[in-house]
Motif scaffolding. Structure first.
Motif, PDB file in Angstrom:
ATOM      1  N   LYS A 123       0.832  -1.207   0.000  1.00 18.07           N
ATOM      2  CA  LYS A 123       0.000   0.000   0.000  1.00 18.07           C
ATOM      3  C   LYS A 123       0.865   1.255   0.000  1.00 18.07           C
ATOM      4  O   LYS A 123       0.628   2.203  -0.749  1.00 18.07           O
ATOM      5  CB  LYS A 123      -0.920  -0.023   1.234  1.00 18.07           C
ATOM      6  CG  LYS A 123      -1.948   1.094   1.259  1.00 18.07           C
ATOM      7  CD  LYS A 123      -2.837   0.981   2.478  1.00 18.07           C
ATOM      8  CE  LYS A 123      -3.831   2.135   2.545  1.00 18.07           C
ATOM      9  NZ  LYS A 123      -4.671   2.060   3.763  1.00 18.07           N
ATOM     10  N   LEU A 124       1.911   1.249   0.844  1.00 14.58           N
ATOM     11  CA  LEU A 124       2.828   2.392   0.891  1.00 14.58           C
ATOM     12  C   LEU A 124       3.600   2.524  -0.418  1.00 14.58           C
ATOM     13  O   LEU A 124       3.770   3.616  -0.954  1.00 14.58           O
ATOM     14  CB  LEU A 124       3.810   2.247   2.055  1.00 14.58           C
ATOM     15  CG  LEU A 124       3.265   2.469   3.470  1.00 14.58           C
ATOM     16  CD1 LEU A 124       4.357   2.186   4.501  1.00 14.58           C
ATOM     17  CD2 LEU A 124       2.744   3.903   3.645  1.00 14.58           C
ATOM     18  N   GLU A 125       4.069   1.389  -0.921  1.00 12.77           N
ATOM     19  CA  GLU A 125       4.876   1.409  -2.139  1.00 12.77           C
ATOM     20  C   GLU A 125       4.082   1.945  -3.330  1.00 12.77           C
ATOM     21  O   GLU A 125       4.643   2.610  -4.208  1.00 12.77           O
ATOM     22  CB  GLU A 125       5.372  -0.008  -2.432  1.00 12.77           C
ATOM     23  CG  GLU A 125       6.379  -0.062  -3.563  1.00 12.77           C
ATOM     24  CD  GLU A 125       7.025  -1.434  -3.673  1.00 12.77           C
ATOM     25  OE1 GLU A 125       8.056  -1.645  -3.036  1.00 12.77           O
ATOM     26  OE2 GLU A 125       6.469  -2.285  -4.389  1.00 12.77           O
ATOM     27  N   ASN A 126       2.794   1.658  -3.355  1.00 16.89           N
ATOM     28  CA  ASN A 126       1.952   2.071  -4.482  1.00 16.89           C
ATOM     29  C   ASN A 126       1.376   3.475  -4.339  1.00 16.89           C
ATOM     30  O   ASN A 126       0.627   3.928  -5.216  1.00 16.89           O
ATOM     31  CB  ASN A 126       0.816   1.056  -4.686  1.00 16.89           C
ATOM     32  CG  ASN A 126       1.346  -0.286  -5.184  1.00 16.89           C
ATOM     33  OD1 ASN A 126       2.346  -0.335  -5.888  1.00 16.89           O
ATOM     34  ND2 ASN A 126       0.700  -1.374  -4.793  1.00 16.89           N
ATOM     35  N   LYS A 127       1.698   4.174  -3.247  1.00 15.48           N
ATOM     36  CA  LYS A 127       1.221   5.555  -3.097  1.00 15.48           C
ATOM     37  C   LYS A 127       1.722   6.397  -4.271  1.00 15.48           C
ATOM     38  O   LYS A 127       2.898   6.303  -4.647  1.00 15.48           O
ATOM     39  CB  LYS A 127       1.741   6.170  -1.787  1.00 15.48           C
ATOM     40  CG  LYS A 127       0.970   5.744  -0.550  1.00 15.48           C
ATOM     41  CD  LYS A 127       1.538   6.385   0.698  1.00 15.48           C
ATOM     42  CE  LYS A 127       1.156   7.853   0.787  1.00 15.48           C
ATOM     43  NZ  LYS A 127       1.467   8.409   2.127  1.00 15.48           N
ATOM     44  N   PRO A 128       0.850   7.220  -4.870  1.00 14.13           N
ATOM     45  CA  PRO A 128       1.289   8.054  -6.004  1.00 14.13           C
ATOM     46  C   PRO A 128       2.516   8.901  -5.687  1.00 14.13           C
ATOM     47  O   PRO A 128       3.398   9.056  -6.528  1.00 14.13           O
ATOM     48  CB  PRO A 128       0.057   8.930  -6.285  1.00 14.13           C
ATOM     49  CG  PRO A 128      -1.107   8.114  -5.796  1.00 14.13           C
ATOM     50  CD  PRO A 128      -0.593   7.362  -4.601  1.00 14.13           C
ATOM     51  N   SER A 129       2.605   9.413  -4.450  1.00 14.69           N
ATOM     52  CA  SER A 129       3.754  10.264  -4.091  1.00 14.69           C
ATOM     53  C   SER A 129       5.058   9.464  -4.130  1.00 14.69           C
ATOM     54  O   SER A 129       6.098   9.970  -4.571  1.00 14.69           O
ATOM     55  CB  SER A 129       3.560  10.868  -2.696  1.00 14.69           C
ATOM     56  OG  SER A 129       3.409   9.842  -1.722  1.00 14.69           O
TER      57      SER A 129
END
Length: 455
Positions: free
Chosen positions: A176-182
């Motif tokens: 989930k963190l890795e796929n964050k747009p930022s």
């Protein structure tokens, strides 16, 4: 390219101008750095024009407080320095940043929770070799402006403003963190703007790995038959072909949610599922009923169905192996460690999180039913398989990896099989059994980062 190690000294304000640095005379001569003429100083994304003043009988580098605050460099840091005459660039580094999932600013002694010791170990390794390391989280990522907030160690952990590093090691433990747009935007931007190299840039899932490796002829021998479970027909085919199959969550880890399906003498099917409290048993009179029971879970979890293997065991406890394979100082794959993992008493998976224990390969295979010749060649066969699989991943999956945790098994004939590949190997699961001040896995990570940074 030749480099020299220097220790950073920060002078008080007013003693040294912002555009002047002082460097040991011996370092200047060794690297053929001109003095008294403007040069480009580079540290990660930080660049400024400086003039170098030589200092006799001194082997360090002096900068003033302003340059220290803009680079995030702390006193007594040890760095490598190189000089490129064509571009008149004096480069400090390698500068490595590690992207971690979370920090805890209110816990100054343990700002990274359970991986703080690993982070501190990396700081020690960098000071020994001549490199600089910082740590940051997705929360620290904003607009890419050439600098970022991050943690450094200076007789204690502190957060400061830093340039963008030469190399980013992605240690995020959450998809989930890795796929964050930022996060995704940051990875692309720093690569295109500053040439930053990022490794272990994505998670792998089981289906992706097995599908990719099927295309490599030399790896077919180590791959159990394996498919994405999409229909009851696939379940029936596999359960007809093999007396035992495993259903593994495509994106699972730590042995969570694995279901073992075995065909019984009376034609029924027994399932054993890993759960928080241990192993849950259930019997189904038909595969249709078993598939129906899975259909609810399959709305949120994709399963890989895999051939069951006749694996070696140690006093009735299944044994498998974790190989840590890392890129080395030359950018080539190398096996750092292989340990045996023996399942806990009530489990059929060997993860330490489920009560498993570690052993050396030699000790683990000594107490198994393997033929004598297979025991003697066990380590070499595991080593070869791990290296071949790492090379196969690099060949077949378009992503940059610098370390892989490769889970292997061995059947009762001594044949090696691939169970799983993890692109974010735990810093606990692969710890070598002999304790040392700086683990080989940490040294290897630093050496590959140094290679990537061009030092």
């Amino acid at each position: 390219m030749s480099t020299k190690k220097v220790t950073i000294q920060v002078t008080g304000s007013g003693i040294l101008q912002d555009d002047v640095i002082m460097l040991g005379e011996g370092v200047l001569k060794a690297l053929k750095i001109p003095s008294g003429r403007p040069l480009q100083l580079q540290f990660g994304s930080y660049r400024r024009e400086v003039t170098v003043i030589p200092v006799p009988r001194y082997d360090g580098l002096r900068i003033n407080q302003t340059v220290a605050s803009k680079t995030g460099l702390v006193p007594r840091s040890v760095l490598s320095v190189s000089y490129r005459s064509a571009s008149r660039t004096l480069r400090l580094g390698p500068f490595i940043s590690v992207l971690v999932s979370q920090d805890y600013p209110d816990q100054p002694d343990r700002p990274f929770g359970s991986i703080t010791m690993f982070c501190h170990e990396l700081v020690k390794a960098c000071r020994k070799q001549g490199a600089y390391v910082s740590f940051f989280t997705p929360e620290d990522i904003g607009a890419v402006t050439g600098h970022i907030q991050g943690w450094v160690y200076d007789d204690g952990w502190k957060k400061t403003v830093l340039p963008i590093a030469d190399v980013v090691n992605n240690r995020l433990t959450s998809r989930k963190l890795e796929n964050k747009p930022s996060v995704q935007h940051f990875m692309k931007e720093v690569k295109s703007l500053y040439g930053t190299q990022t490794f272990n840039e994505k998670f792998l899932d089981k289906n992706e790995v097995f599908d990719a490796l099927k295309s490599i002829t030399t790896l077919k021998r180590v791959l159990p038959e394996s498919y994405l479970l999409k229909s009851s027909a696939t379940l029936k085919t596999m359960c007809t072909r093999y007396p035992v199959v495993f259903l593994k969550p495509v994106r699972g880890s730590l042995g969570k949610g694995i279901i073992r399906v075995s065909r019984q003498i009376d034609g029924s099917f027994l399932t054993l599922a890993t759960s928080v409290g241990g192993t849950r048993k259930q019997t189904y009179t038909s595969l249709d009923k078993l598939y129906a029971s899975l259909s609810g879970k399959m709305k949120t979890t994709r399963y890989q169905i895999q051939q069951g293997l006749s694996l070696i065991d140690n006093s009735g406890r299944p044994v498998d192996f974790r190989a840590l394979v890392q890129k080395n100082r030359s950018g080539k794959w190398s096996v750092t460690s292989i340990v045996a993992r023996i399942a806990g008493g009530s489990h059929y998976v060997s993860n330490l999180a489920r009560g498993g224990s570690l052993s050396t390969v030699k000790e683990a295979v000594a107490k198994t039913q393997l033929p004598v010749s297979a025991k003697a060649s066990a380590f070499a066969n595991l080593h070869t398989a791990a290296l071949d699989i790492a090379k196969g991943i690099e060949q077949a999956i378009p992503a940059h990896f610098g370390e892989l945790g490769i889970d292997l098994a061995m059947d009762t004939t001594g044949r090696v099989w691939l169970l799983e590949v993890n692109s974010k190997p735990s810093k606990n699961d692969n710890t070598p059994l002999s304790e040392s001040k700086i683990r080989p896995s940490v040294k290897a990570m630093l050496e590959y980062s140094t290679y990537l940074a061009g030092f």
